[in-house]
Design a protein around this motif. Structure first.
Motif, PDB file in Angstrom:
ATOM      1  N   PRO A  62       6.562  -8.583   5.652  1.00 24.51           N
ATOM      2  CA  PRO A  62       5.821  -9.846   5.568  1.00 24.51           C
ATOM      3  C   PRO A  62       5.009 -10.127   6.842  1.00 24.51           C
ATOM      4  CG  PRO A  62       8.002 -10.110   4.639  1.00 24.51           C
ATOM      5  CD  PRO A  62       7.964  -8.735   5.250  1.00 24.51           C
ATOM      6  N   THR A  63       3.825 -10.687   6.650  1.00 23.06           N
ATOM      7  CA  THR A  63       2.858 -10.878   7.739  1.00 23.06           C
ATOM      8  C   THR A  63       3.060 -12.235   8.402  1.00 23.06           C
ATOM      9  OG1 THR A  63       1.321  -9.736   6.263  1.00 23.06           O
ATOM     10  CG2 THR A  63       0.390 -10.745   8.229  1.00 23.06           C
ATOM     11  N   PRO A  64       3.062 -12.280   9.742  1.00 31.03           N
ATOM     12  CA  PRO A  64       3.166 -13.583  10.413  1.00 31.03           C
ATOM     13  C   PRO A  64       2.077 -14.537   9.908  1.00 31.03           C
ATOM     14  CG  PRO A  64       3.426 -11.829  12.009  1.00 31.03           C
ATOM     15  CD  PRO A  64       3.028 -11.179  10.710  1.00 31.03           C
ATOM     16  N   ALA A  65       2.469 -15.790   9.671  1.00 28.60           N
ATOM     17  CA  ALA A  65       1.529 -16.776   9.129  1.00 28.60           C
ATOM     18  C   ALA A  65       0.713 -17.380  10.268  1.00 28.60           C
ATOM     19  CB  ALA A  65       2.295 -17.850   8.369  1.00 28.60           C
ATOM     20  N   VAL A  73       2.352  -7.494  15.898  1.00 32.02           N
ATOM     21  CA  VAL A  73       2.674  -6.099  16.213  1.00 32.02           C
ATOM     22  C   VAL A  73       3.518  -5.552  15.075  1.00 32.02           C
ATOM     23  CG1 VAL A  73       3.786  -4.541  17.848  1.00 32.02           C
ATOM     24  CG2 VAL A  73       2.613  -6.596  18.681  1.00 32.02           C
ATOM     25  N   ARG A  74       2.953  -4.619  14.332  1.00 29.87           N
ATOM     26  CA  ARG A  74       3.683  -4.040  13.199  1.00 29.87           C
ATOM     27  C   ARG A  74       4.864  -3.216  13.703  1.00 29.87           C
ATOM     28  NH1 ARG A  74      -0.036  -2.381   8.925  1.00 29.87           N
ATOM     29  NH2 ARG A  74       1.622  -0.956   8.300  1.00 29.87           N
ATOM     30  N   LYS A  84      -6.319   1.493  14.345  1.00 25.60           N
ATOM     31  CA  LYS A  84      -5.738   1.290  15.673  1.00 25.60           C
ATOM     32  C   LYS A  84      -4.337   0.697  15.513  1.00 25.60           C
ATOM     33  CE  LYS A  84      -7.088  -0.791  20.059  1.00 25.60           C
ATOM     34  NZ  LYS A  84      -6.635  -2.175  20.176  1.00 25.60           N
ATOM     35  N   THR A  85      -3.375   1.284  16.204  1.00 26.89           N
ATOM     36  CA  THR A  85      -2.007   0.747  16.123  1.00 26.89           C
ATOM     37  C   THR A  85      -1.534   0.376  17.515  1.00 26.89           C
ATOM     38  OG1 THR A  85      -1.133   2.992  16.262  1.00 26.89           O
ATOM     39  CG2 THR A  85      -1.313   2.033  14.058  1.00 26.89           C
ATOM     40  N   HIS A  86      -0.558  -0.521  17.563  1.00 24.22           N
ATOM     41  CA  HIS A  86       0.019  -0.965  18.829  1.00 24.22           C
ATOM     42  C   HIS A  86       0.966   0.126  19.352  1.00 24.22           C
ATOM     43  CE1 HIS A  86       2.334  -3.467  21.650  1.00 24.22           C
ATOM     44  NE2 HIS A  86       1.292  -4.294  21.614  1.00 24.22           N
TER      45      HIS A  86
END
Ligand SMILES: [Zn+2]
Length: 258
Positions: A62-65, A73-74, A84-86
């Motif tokens: 679930p994605t932060p609202a 940060v996934r 691009k990833t963290h």
């Protein structure tokens, strides 16, 4: 997440159908889930079990609202997508994070709850099929008022038979909060936010034993707990889920170390 994968056991629990508002109202009564902090408001990637869990296992929790996506940060991301990833994101070179963890020597186990995990028809074998081992019993399902007790008992038995050195990824789909949940309030005839809250209190009470069993293992445990979607109890005329309404897409999310 790159420090956690490999050194920690992983526990992922979906509290199926739990609404964000119901979760927040019960924080004080859920010492096991909320003893160390509050629920975070997130948006689910799917409005019902099947869609949401495919996204989760694909690494889309679930994605932060929040309107600022850079804050997000996934934990997991597929490798070599060109996106691009963290640096903190753990990347899997596989179709999904379950087989990705298996490639890192994790034993992957699914304890099913609602209908999409029953393995009774081909469609209900798809989600459990992500895992090396999957379990479902009638007593784990939505019609059993002691389902979480049975699910936790089964998980604890598996833990006792898992070598301490073995890396473990345990996934559990808790069915108690999904309808029907009116039987958690004596005398109630229909499901409601009230009866869902009672079901959550029940589930929290049972999950304490699971957390304790994990704590007794050698490895620290990274625990992710969230809902796959909420449900409507008549808001704006809507009932149930598999529809787009804020009571469905708003979900509670927590992550913590056991
Ligand atoms: Zn669901």
């Amino acid at each position: 997440m790159n420090e956690i994968v490999g050194s920690h056991d992983l526990l992922m629990i979906t509290l199926d159908t739990l609404r964000y508002d119901a979760a927040v109202m019960e924080e004080m009564n859920c010492p096991n889930l909320c003893g160390g902090g509050h629920w975070e408001l997130r948006h689910t990637p799917g409005s019902f079990t099947y869609a949401a869990h495919h996204a989760f296992f694909g690494g889309f929790l679930p994605t932060p609202a929040t309107t600022d996506k850079s804050e997000h940060v996934r934990l997991f991301h597929s490798k070599n997508t060109g996106l691009k990833t963290h640096p903190y994101t753990w990347q899997f070179d596989s179709t999904d994070l379950v087989s990705g963890l298996q490639a890192e020597d994790y034993r992957t186990v699914c304890i099913g709850g609602v209908i999409f995990f029953t393995k009774k028809v081909p469609l209900a074998k798809v989600l459990p099929g992500y895992f090396q081992e999957s379990y479902w019993r009638m007593a784990f399902g939505v019609t059993n008022p002691r389902s979480t007790e049975h699910q936790v008992n089964h998980a604890i038995k598996l833990l006792q038979n898992t070598d301490q050195a073995q890396r473990l990824f345990l996934f559990m789909n808790v069915s108690a909060i999904h309808g029907p949940n009116h039987y958690f309030v004596p005398g109630a005839k229909v499901d409601s936010v009230e009866t869902q809250r009672a079901a959550l209190r029940y589930a929290d009470g049972e999950l304490g034993r699971l957390f304790q069993a994990f704590r007794e293992r050698e490895r620290p445990v990274f625990c992710m707990v969230f809902s796959d979607h909420g449900t409507a109890y008549g808001e704006d005329g809507y009932h149930g889920h598999r529809l787009a309404h804020e009571v469905v897409w708003n979900v509670p999310y927590r992550e913590f170390i056991l």
